[in-house]
Design an enzyme around this catalytic site. Structure first.
Site, PDB file in Angstrom:
ATOM      1  N   ALA A  52       0.843  -1.199   0.000  1.00 30.41           N
ATOM      2  CA  ALA A  52       0.000   0.000   0.000  1.00 30.41           C
ATOM      3  C   ALA A  52       0.873   1.242   0.000  1.00 30.41           C
ATOM      4  O   ALA A  52       2.093   1.175  -0.219  1.00 30.41           O
ATOM      5  CB  ALA A  52      -0.937  -0.002   1.211  1.00 30.41           C
ATOM      6  N   ASN A  53       0.255   2.391   0.241  1.00 24.86           N
ATOM      7  CA  ASN A  53       0.967   3.656   0.355  1.00 24.86           C
ATOM      8  C   ASN A  53       0.288   4.505   1.419  1.00 24.86           C
ATOM      9  O   ASN A  53      -0.693   4.081   2.025  1.00 24.86           O
ATOM     10  CB  ASN A  53       1.021   4.376  -0.996  1.00 24.86           C
ATOM     11  N   ARG A  54       0.786   5.706   1.624  1.00 24.95           N
ATOM     12  CA  ARG A  54       0.314   6.533   2.742  1.00 24.95           C
ATOM     13  C   ARG A  54      -0.825   7.490   2.375  1.00 24.95           C
ATOM     14  O   ARG A  54      -1.129   8.402   3.130  1.00 24.95           O
ATOM     15  CB  ARG A  54       1.486   7.340   3.314  1.00 24.95           C
ATOM     16  N   SER A  55      -1.440   7.298   1.245  1.00 28.32           N
ATOM     17  CA  SER A  55      -2.523   8.199   0.850  1.00 28.32           C
ATOM     18  C   SER A  55      -3.687   8.118   1.838  1.00 28.32           C
ATOM     19  O   SER A  55      -4.136   7.033   2.207  1.00 28.32           O
ATOM     20  CB  SER A  55      -3.017   7.842  -0.553  1.00 28.32           C
TER      21      SER A  55
ATOM     22  N   ALA B 213      -3.927   7.143  -5.280  1.00 33.03           N
ATOM     23  CA  ALA B 213      -2.532   6.689  -5.334  1.00 33.03           C
ATOM     24  C   ALA B 213      -2.556   5.172  -5.496  1.00 33.03           C
ATOM     25  O   ALA B 213      -2.541   4.426  -4.516  1.00 33.03           O
ATOM     26  CB  ALA B 213      -1.795   7.103  -4.064  1.00 33.03           C
TER      27      ALA B 213
END
Length: 411
Positions: free
Chosen positions: A217-220, A283
């Site tokens: 995942a990512n930090r969005s 994102a």
């Protein structure tokens, strides 16, 4: 302090479905009446297992309807009258079963008959166990209903009634539902500059599973995408928001489709077309594993496992260069280096009309924060904006969409 009469003179029919979340409808009815709405309650048989008709009727100040073949109510085809006498119908909580019946057009009870006869907006507030909400059958029901023009609010993430259960499935809170009702019925919405236009927005991250407990995942946070969706709705647009996993509330007056992975997001976007414009803010994870492990991957003497990664579909490029391309396609470029150069390359490569470039380097606080500094990159050049709140970025971008969207677009 009493609420302002934002729904003065409005007639709301609320169908209370079966489920533990039915208790929230008592407060929902109170909140609607505080704002001046006249509320007509309908209860399913299952709903009566959780709240009583006496309580609901007392708060609504009106008769509670429940049976399709009631001798007194059906002498004048009561289910048609109930459907036609309302300005809006709320279904809350909307169980997986109710959503499936609505999608299939099943009118076997009073609630189903009303929904089939309704020619006014319908707002559903789903509530169910997270596994039921994520089930492909439920996703198909939701996609069908959304394509039919149904408005959805929630579900939210949180603890379930079942001990130890948590996830996406809690019914939206009463005030969230009221805000959605106000947005749908707002008299100013029809006069907005984007009235009659359909815009698809993607928001948040995607989660690509590795095993049952781990994912890529990512930090969005989804704050920017959700803000844009809300600003579009305020401008009168019909908005479909395709959201990855986020913990922020849904924007008012927006149809939300919740997804987990990049492939699910692409499918939801394609199902939402045709549209006049599309804004790709999410994102999206670039990579996924070959296949998620069924069981949790354990540590072993052989060291870390080897993960084979595969490229996810490029949603912006697929839509921007595809046969069902909206008249206006906007992408976002979250970069940590060579911001404008990378955004310019993305503009040409992915068939976009506009790229909103933002620096997400460590220390900027953009990912997960409330402010953003962006530059609009188009074939005409670069328009750099100052540091702004994400809400203000959203409002300015909507103004840009209004300016750029052709007066008429193909359907």
């Amino acid at each position: 302090m009493s609420a302002s009469p934002t729904l003065e003179g409005r007639r709301i029919l609320i169908i209370v479905g079966g489920g533990i979340a039915a208790y929230k409808c008592l407060d929902l009815v109170r909140r609607l009446r505080e704002r001046g709405a006249a509320v007509t309650p309908v209860m399913t048989r299952d709903a009566a297992q959780f709240v009583t008709p006496l309580s609901l009727g007392a708060l609504a100040g009106a008769k509670v309807y429940g049976e399709l073949f009631d001798r007194d109510d059906e002498h004048d085809v009561g289910h048609i009258r109930l459907a036609r006498d309302a300005d809006l119908v709320i279904v809350a909580p909307a169980s997986a079963t109710r959503l499936a019946k609505m999608a299939a057009g099943i009118g076997e009870d009073l609630a189903g008959a009303i929904l089939l006869a309704a020619t006014v907006p319908v707002l559903a507030a789903p509530a169910m166990n997270p596994a039921m909400w994520a089930h492909p059958a439920t996703r198909r029901s939701v996609a069908t209903l959304r394509a039919d023009g149904l408005h959805l609010i929630g579900p939210n993430r949180g603890e379930m009634a079942e001990r130890g259960e948590a996830g996406e499935g809690r019914m939206a809170e009463p005030l969230e539902i009221v805000a959605a009702v106000e947005a749908i019925l707002a008299p100013t919405a029809a006069a907005g500059p984007l009235a009659g236009r359909h815009v698809v927005v993607t928001s948040g991250p995607t989660h690509e599973p590795i095993d049952p407990v781990r994912y890529i995942a990512n930090r969005s946070s989804g704050r920017q995408g959700h803000a844009i969706a809300g600003a579009l709705a305020e401008a009168g647009a019909r908005v479909t928001l395709v959201s990855g996993p986020v913990v922020i509330p849904d924007p008012a007056g927006v149809a939300v489709v919740r997804v987990e992975t990049a492939r699910e997001m692409l499918a939801a976007v394609e199902a939402a077309l045709p549209a006049d414009a599309a804004v790709f803010v999410a994102a999206v994870a670039d990579w996924r594993t070959e296949g998620a492990a069924v069981e949790k991957i354990k540590k072993g003497a052989g060291g870390p496992p080897s993960l084979a990664l595969f490229e996810n579909p490029d949603i912006l490029r697929t839509v921007g260069t595809g046969p069902r391309r909206p008249a206006l396609v906007i992408g976002f470029a979250a970069e940590t280096q060579d911001l404008l150069a990378n955004a310019g390359a993305k503009l040409a490569r992915k068939g976009a009309d506009l790229i909103v470039a933002n620096d997400v380097s460590a220390g900027t606080g953009v990912m997960g924060g409330t402010r953003n500094t962006v530059a609009l990159v188009s074939r005409e050049g670069v328009d750099a904006w100052p540091d702004l709140s994400k809400d203000e970025v959203a409002r300015r971008l909507v103004a840009e969409i209004v300016r750029r969207l052709p007066p008429e677009t193909p359907r």
